[in-house]
Design an enzyme around this catalytic site. Structure first.
Site, PDB file in Angstrom:
ATOM      1  N   ILE A  89       0.855  -1.296  -0.100  1.00  0.00           N
ATOM      2  CA  ILE A  89      -0.137  -0.092  -0.024  1.00  0.00           C
ATOM      3  C   ILE A  89       1.061   1.315   0.044  1.00  0.00           C
ATOM      4  CG2 ILE A  89      -0.361   0.280   2.450  1.00  0.00           C
ATOM      5  CD1 ILE A  89      -3.219   0.125   0.289  1.00  0.00           C
ATOM      6  N   ALA A  90       2.111   1.224   0.685  1.00  0.00           N
ATOM      7  CA  ALA A  90       2.967   2.421   0.457  1.00  0.00           C
ATOM      8  C   ALA A  90       3.507   2.364  -0.778  1.00  0.00           C
ATOM      9  CB  ALA A  90       4.089   2.115   1.381  1.00  0.00           C
ATOM     10  N   SER A 102      10.946   2.778   7.581  1.00  0.00           N
ATOM     11  CA  SER A 102      10.714   1.124   7.734  1.00  0.00           C
ATOM     12  C   SER A 102      11.468   0.748   9.040  1.00  0.00           C
ATOM     13  CB  SER A 102      11.522   0.348   6.518  1.00  0.00           C
ATOM     14  OG  SER A 102      11.475  -0.835   6.725  1.00  0.00           O
ATOM     15  N   ARG A 103      11.239  -0.155   9.730  1.00  0.00           N
ATOM     16  CA  ARG A 103      11.854  -0.702  10.756  1.00  0.00           C
ATOM     17  C   ARG A 103      13.438  -1.183  10.231  1.00  0.00           C
ATOM     18  NH1 ARG A 103       6.971  -3.958  13.713  1.00  0.00           N
ATOM     19  NH2 ARG A 103       6.397  -2.287  14.891  1.00  0.00           N
ATOM     20  N   TYR A 154      10.245   4.380  12.706  1.00  0.00           N
ATOM     21  CA  TYR A 154       8.856   4.972  12.449  1.00  0.00           C
ATOM     22  C   TYR A 154       9.113   6.426  13.445  1.00  0.00           C
ATOM     23  CZ  TYR A 154       6.643   0.766  10.724  1.00  0.00           C
ATOM     24  OH  TYR A 154       6.450  -0.346  10.007  1.00  0.00           O
ATOM     25  N   HIS A 167      -1.993   0.483  13.225  1.00  0.00           N
ATOM     26  CA  HIS A 167      -2.825   1.798  13.092  1.00  0.00           C
ATOM     27  C   HIS A 167      -2.905   2.702  14.273  1.00  0.00           C
ATOM     28  CE1 HIS A 167      -4.350   0.220   8.866  1.00  0.00           C
ATOM     29  NE2 HIS A 167      -2.923  -0.128   9.030  1.00  0.00           N
ATOM     30  N   LYS A 173      -7.163   2.185   6.125  1.00  0.00           N
ATOM     31  CA  LYS A 173      -8.332   1.261   6.678  1.00  0.00           C
ATOM     32  C   LYS A 173      -7.815  -0.060   6.767  1.00  0.00           C
ATOM     33  CE  LYS A 173      -8.935  -1.058   3.968  1.00  0.00           C
ATOM     34  NZ  LYS A 173      -8.261  -2.168   3.294  1.00  0.00           N
ATOM     35  N   ASP A 185      -9.696  -6.526   6.165  1.00  0.00           N
ATOM     36  CA  ASP A 185      -8.653  -6.409   5.204  1.00  0.00           C
ATOM     37  C   ASP A 185      -9.370  -6.029   3.778  1.00  0.00           C
ATOM     38  OD1 ASP A 185      -5.976  -6.352   4.229  1.00  0.00           O
ATOM     39  OD2 ASP A 185      -6.211  -7.949   3.237  1.00  0.00           O
TER      40      ASP A 185
END
Lengths: 329, 329
Positions: free
Chosen positions: A15-16, A36-37, A58, A79, A97, A179
């Site tokens: 989605i990114a 990113s981590r 983050y 989220h 979402k 989802d």
């Protein structure tokens, strides 16, 4: 001269990527930072999509004073906490979402945004697609007469090759409803408003999340919405709104940029085509830019009340289906 | 030489017409008698369709010793009493769906038929259509792999111009579920067997019957059936069965004679055409002839157990929807 709104993205998943492909189409938006981590993953993503900054946590992105708005593209379970952290840092937020896991969490996010004076919106991108907006206008205009039936689905075969995958993992708030089922539920809420009541049923898989989830919404005046979602079957992913005076049909994959067809009471079909630009994520990003520039804390098109309505519906459906997310519910 | 099975029909409505058009196609069946509550109507119907006898009362037909089997084509509220009367007179019976109003009545009919040694079958005509039988064989064969989703509807716009009409009249056991919703419910029961559980919801109209009724059935292994019906909307009246290895699509108006399409996992579509002969009601009539000639009291293809399963499902759905038929329930 107005300066651009600088976007920071949390997460480097699918989605990114979608948002990164769409942002260059948005006037007044700058692809500024990604986090990113893993620093390595952030670097690779930044190079691939042309971000100025790449952060290996983050927190680092959120603490960058040049970031205006954070797009939260992390797994569902994050989220809420990511949004709260961004708001506390004074950042505007566009959060994927489902906005959070339940209404309690959504209320907290909204209360915090209100207190902090920042913009906050659920990234229900389909809400901003031209054909969806046009469909809503047609419904509102009365052209279809009274609405009698809305049918929408989102079924896509996702074999459980890895039970730890976010889609199947209850700790990552997996399951079909949260989802993909959220899309048909959203469409019914958007087009017909809140139902009087609903029934829902889900089949829970071996990991405990719902592999499918379907619901029937009942409205005043006897209209119904029939909504279904599944990770197990590859269906058309279609939508249709049946009214007294005609039917509005959506192309396959109705929740993505596409066309409409109107079928009148005599069965005559008229195509309503839309120019296809980009992947469609630019529309919600443009709305973010518009709202922030206007000084709005919420969009009137995907308002806090809209998000509360949607998550309350999901809560009710989950309750009926026995879908529980420990640590949240 | 075997003599023909002589059919008597109770009722002169639309469904009686369908059967009268189909009977000439059935080897070993004779269109013998028709009965209406009006002698004039019976006479006109008999002349139009070529029946030997026309009776001005149901009792008169039932008491005619030359009638072998009675096709009950009266309104839903009369199915039980007419069937009982026929059985008591020693007649074989083919009774329109819904077989009766509830499981209690169906059990009584079956018990009486068993005691009297007559043949009794619910006239679920779609069960005997070649494409439905073939679809069932495909499902059973494993060609689709595990079944994941079945979607079927029957929605047809029936404006309530006359609230006393049988479709809207609770005393005549009106409502979408009992009239048309029974078809998708039947398809799910037939193709997938009884679900573990189901949820259902209906919108009750001004006359108290359901103007729409939808249900979700949940099966072991997470398969679902999504089934909906409405008098308010004109939908495609489609059916589809989604499996692990492919999808089986039914032509529009799936419950009538039609074709199938098979779509494999790679999306390749194969048409499975069927010769269209008559209106399709001849297949169930031929089964009646076969069973009576063989001395069977029930058909193994639409058995008493099948009818009990179906009416129990309808009872459960009606209970969930708050659909009550006073004087029966």
């Amino acid at each position: 001269m107005r300066s651009d709104i600088r976007f920071g993205i949390l997460g480097t998943g699918g989605i990114a990527t979608k948002m990164s492909e769409a942002l260059p189409l948005v006037e007044g938006a700058t692809m500024y930072a990604v986090a990113s981590r893993s620093q390595q993953q952030a670097d690779a993503f930044a190079v691939r999509h042309g971000f100025e900054k790449a952060y290996g946590s983050y927190e680092a992105l959120i603490n960058d004073p040049h970031v205006d708005v954070v797009y939260i593209a992390t797994p569902h379970n994050l989220h809420f906490s990511n949004t709260m952290m961004c708001i506390d840092a004074g950042k505007h937020v566009l959060c994927e979402k489902p906005f959070a896991v339940n209404a309690r969490e959504v209320h907290q996010m909204i209360d915090r945004a209100r207190d902090k004076g920042v913009f906050l919106m659920e990234a229900m991108w389909s809400r901003f697609l031209p054909h969806i907006i046009h469909a809503h206008e047609i419904v509102q205009s009365g052209q279809l007469g009274d609405i009698r039936l809305l049918v929408a689905d989102f079924c896509i075969h996702r074999p459980m090759t890895n039970p730890k995958d976010r889609k199947f993992n209850p700790e990552l708030i997996g399951g079909a409803l949260m989802d993909i089922g959220i899309y048909p539920m959203f469409l019914a809420e958007f087009m017909l408003g809140s139902p009087l009541d609903q029934v829902a049923m889900a089949g829970l898989g071996v990991t405990g999340v719902d592999m499918n989830c379907s619901a029937v919404f009942q409205y005043p005046g006897q209209a119904q919405a029939v909504l279904y979602s599944s990770f197990l079957a590859e269906s058309g992913t279609r939508a249709a709104i049946y009214g007294e005076k005609g039917t509005l049909l959506f192309d396959d994959f109705w929740f993505m940029p596409g066309n409409l067809r109107f079928v009148d009471a005599q069965g005559k079909e008229t195509s309503i085509p839309f120019e296809k630009i980009g992947n469609g994520y630019q529309y919600e990003a443009a709305e973010v830019v518009r709202c922030i520039r206007t000084g709005l804390q919420q969009s009137e098109f995907m308002s806090w009340a809209d998000s509360i309505r949607l998550i309350e519906r999901l809560d009710a459906i989950r309750h009926q289906c026995g879908i529980v997310f420990p640590g949240h519910d």
